[in-house]
Design an enzyme around this catalytic site. Sequence first.
Site, PDB file in Angstrom:
ATOM      1  CG  ASP A 115      -0.260   0.054   2.515  1.00 37.69           C
ATOM      2  OD1 ASP A 115       0.982   0.203   2.536  1.00 37.69           O
ATOM      3  OD2 ASP A 115      -0.934  -0.023   3.546  1.00 37.69           O
ATOM      4  CG  ASP A 157      -5.895  -5.288   1.933  1.00 33.02           C
ATOM      5  OD1 ASP A 157      -5.653  -5.076   3.140  1.00 33.02           O
ATOM      6  OD2 ASP A 157      -6.428  -4.438   1.186  1.00 33.02           O
ATOM      7  CB  CYS A 164     -11.591 -27.309   6.430  1.00 30.70           C
ATOM      8  SG  CYS A 164     -10.119 -26.358   6.017  1.00 30.70           S
ATOM      9  CB  CYS A 194      -6.501 -26.181   6.004  1.00 27.79           C
ATOM     10  SG  CYS A 194      -6.925 -26.107   7.755  1.00 27.79           S
ATOM     11  CB  CYS A 233      -9.143 -29.017   9.163  1.00 25.70           C
ATOM     12  SG  CYS A 233      -9.878 -27.464   9.762  1.00 25.70           S
ATOM     13  CG  HIS A 247      -9.297 -23.221   9.698  1.00 28.19           C
ATOM     14  ND1 HIS A 247      -9.786 -24.185   8.836  1.00 28.19           N
ATOM     15  CD2 HIS A 247     -10.354 -22.421  10.005  1.00 28.19           C
ATOM     16  CE1 HIS A 247     -11.078 -23.994   8.663  1.00 28.19           C
ATOM     17  NE2 HIS A 247     -11.451 -22.930   9.356  1.00 28.19           N
TER      18      HIS A 247
END
Lengths: 344, 344
Positions: free
Chosen positions: B60, B233, B271, B273, B276, B302
């Site tokens: 930014d 973002d 999930c 991931c 998980c 996660h």
Amino acid sequence: MAVGTRGSVKGLTPQQLREAQVRMVLANTYHLLARPGPEVVEALGGLHRFMGWDGPILTDSGGYQVFSLAGLRRISDDEVEFASHIDGARIRLSPASATRVQNQLGADIIMAFDECVSLPCEPKRLRESVDRTVRWAGLSQAAHERDDQWMFGIVQGGIDKALRSDCSEQLKQLNFPGYAIGGLSVGESHEDMMATVEHTAALLPAEKPRYLMGVGTPRDLVKAIGLGIDMFDCVLPTRNGRNAFAFVRGGGMKLRNEKYKTDDRPLDEQCDCYTCRNFSRGYIRHLILVKEMTGPILVSLHNLAFYQWLMDETRKAIREDRFAEWASQWDVKEQYHQDDNFEY
Amino acid sequence: MAVGTRGSVKGLTPQQLREAQVRMVLANTYHLLARPGPEVVEALGGLHRFMGWDGPILTDSGGYQVFSLAGLRRISDDEVEFASHIDGARIRLSPASATRVQNQLGADIIMAFDECVSLPCEPKRLRESVDRTVRWAGLSQAAHERDDQWMFGIVQGGIDKALRSDCSEQLKQLNFPGYAIGGLSVGESHEDMMATVEHTAALLPAEKPRYLMGVGTPRDLVKAIGLGIDMFDCVLPTRNGRNAFAFVRGGGMKLRNEKYKTDDRPLDEQCDCYTCRNFSRGYIRHLILVKEMTGPILVSLHNLAFYQWLMDETRKAIREDRFAEWASQWDVKEQYHQDDNFEY
């Protein structure tokens, strides 16, 4: 063994431990007894499932923390009551209950409940702690109910060789599958510690694992291996990692130092760990100065990888019959500095 | 984009970001200007090498933080002086210097220096900020020296549609390769935000990326995609992760809750991931309660994976021509709660 006190090696996932070549983890019975409690760990499938770690785990007996951390009040010769270091809650622990808790936690290796005293210590008090440790070893063994867990006995006796001999002989009668040397690195000199290790390790069966508890620096480890020690646990790689101290070939590195500000080299130019393959000293210094968690994490990862490298190289030196030469390289006093000013 | 304010997505390594399917990272010019300084990042090989992240990065302009965090003193229409939030040191920033700093940092996408006001805002003040933002966009563009970086313009104007139109039209004259909508999620209602996004996105070229800055909840994201937004973002996945809040299919989960104490299920049963696949709610709750870093880390991981899954599924719904149906599932008010009681 990397130290995962409360069921986690601080800031690191099991995947990252594997990446650092860590093979075995120690967790602390005392801490897990206080929170979340062994019944919670058991309900969540035991310590391996709880931590997501499918490698071997060892739990200590809780004895060391009861005597060092907690407000202790002995209520009988075979039971202690103490105030939890968290909320002061009264908790009782005995050889039987410390063993039951470790049965519930479900580590691969568990430890007999022992009494650890700080050094220096009055001879009478030390003698008492040895007698108690021997009696408690028998009571722990009698209480042990799972044959998928090994229980190790712990030799106490301070730096008194006669007491170490006596304790070792009595514990050997109990025929444990492995033996630990406890009660060192608690205030005595390096020389006294090593003399005690040399004396005690020689008394313990060479065909069974010999484990030196809570030790130590790279220098301590290599020397103790030469004296017959097979296993160690130590917080130095992770605790120093959190405190911005990197163990590297040839010495230590205090990463807050201004000289690393724009240093694009890895922590250790000969290291192939994840941290050293991907990040510069300058970046890690920045993370530490702005207090980003990733800084301590990356240094902890490197330090664990460094310790594993040190053990691998030591094994190799033994196999190639050049241990003495290898070990002499590491016998440098104060090569590694432990800073107690923890910020994480 | 995951947010890596000071050159690190808090507690996570680039390897873990990849594991969570994160594709792009945002870093904050203001924070990196304060520490370690752009010359240090440049000396360490630029932001990609510095962070060890070989994927795309956006910085930014620093405008938002100058106006929100720093003690601001305007010294001319085209330069601001502010007191650093760290040590109060006086720092000056202008369209030219904000651009120079971003050229030094070396992200793939950089942002024109803008003025962001908090809402509600006096009409006269809002008008001024739009005029200044447009002038500064031109000055930023003129100062931009690297053709391997894209510079996006930022549309300001609060929730005033006429001002948003005016700002968009003027910025389009500068022919930026992409446009951001800034100055939202700064105190206005969800409805006002979405009405402004709808109005503004329609004014911006559909063939160029349209980026909604600093937004938002899953509900906000899916709705904004329906209005033409391509990029976001947001700190929510990681900030809430550090605060023990998990985003899961069907709602949110406050992990300190007693009901998860012995819950062996993963955070989200659908999930896949890393978190998980390997850890239970009960274990993560334990880590959070004893303040182990690994707890916030696992929840952040996660949550990032959840956000990436949400974006993947949204892309799929668009391709399969069922976006409206998909989006309606996510249009639930207060489904996600942001707790401001951060402990990490």
